[in-house]
Write a protein that holds these residues in place. Structure first.
Motif, short mmCIF file in Angstrom:
data_model
loop_
_atom_site.label_atom_id
_atom_site.label_comp_id
_atom_site.label_asym_id
_atom_site.label_seq_id
_atom_site.Cartn_x
_atom_site.Cartn_y
_atom_site.Cartn_z
N PHE A 1 -28.73 41.68 -11.71
CA PHE A 1 -28.28 40.46 -12.38
C PHE A 1 -29.10 40.21 -13.64
O PHE A 1 -28.57 39.74 -14.64
CB PHE A 1 -28.37 39.26 -11.43
CG PHE A 1 -27.16 39.10 -10.56
CD1 PHE A 1 -26.33 38.01 -10.72
CD2 PHE A 1 -26.85 40.03 -9.58
CE1 PHE A 1 -25.21 37.85 -9.91
CE2 PHE A 1 -25.74 39.89 -8.77
CZ PHE A 1 -24.91 38.80 -8.94
N ILE B 1 -27.75 37.66 -16.53
CA ILE B 1 -27.54 36.47 -15.72
C ILE B 1 -28.89 36.01 -15.23
O ILE B 1 -29.58 36.73 -14.52
CB ILE B 1 -26.61 36.76 -14.53
CG1 ILE B 1 -25.27 37.29 -15.04
CG2 ILE B 1 -26.41 35.52 -13.68
CD1 ILE B 1 -24.36 37.83 -13.96
N VAL C 1 -26.79 36.98 -4.08
CA VAL C 1 -27.41 38.04 -4.89
C VAL C 1 -27.95 39.15 -3.98
O VAL C 1 -27.75 40.34 -4.24
CB VAL C 1 -28.52 37.47 -5.79
CG1 VAL C 1 -29.33 38.57 -6.45
CG2 VAL C 1 -27.93 36.55 -6.84
#
Length: 86
Positions: free
Chosen positions: A50, A55, A67
């Protein structure tokens, strides 16, 4: 991405839930301890990926589970590519 579910108990819960979810998604549950380890390692992998995608932010408890699950699914997929389906 900053994964911040809380203390050590919260991290263990995130790892256990993420490992279990990844096992259900991929159809390859490996047992309680293996799912826990897979979920914890998946949290690091997911956070790294990520971060590479740009992000960022604080994921909180439920975001950490998402996640970590994504990271664990990626780990399972990579292990299947490398070692084959068992």
């Amino acid at each position: 991405m900053t994964l911040d579910p809380g203390g050590i108990i919260a991290w263990l819960l995130v790892g256990l839930i993420a490992g279990w979810l990844a096992g259900k998604v991929t159809g390859s549950s490996r047992g309680l301890v293996s799912d826990l380890v897979l979920g914890l390692i998946g949290a690091f992998v997911g956070g790294f990926i990520f971060g590479l995608l740009g992000i960022s932010g604080n994921a909180g408890f439920f975001g950490s589970i998402v996640v970590a699950t994504i990271g664990a699914v990626i780990l399972i997929s990579l292990s299947r590519v490398i070692y084959g389906k068992r």
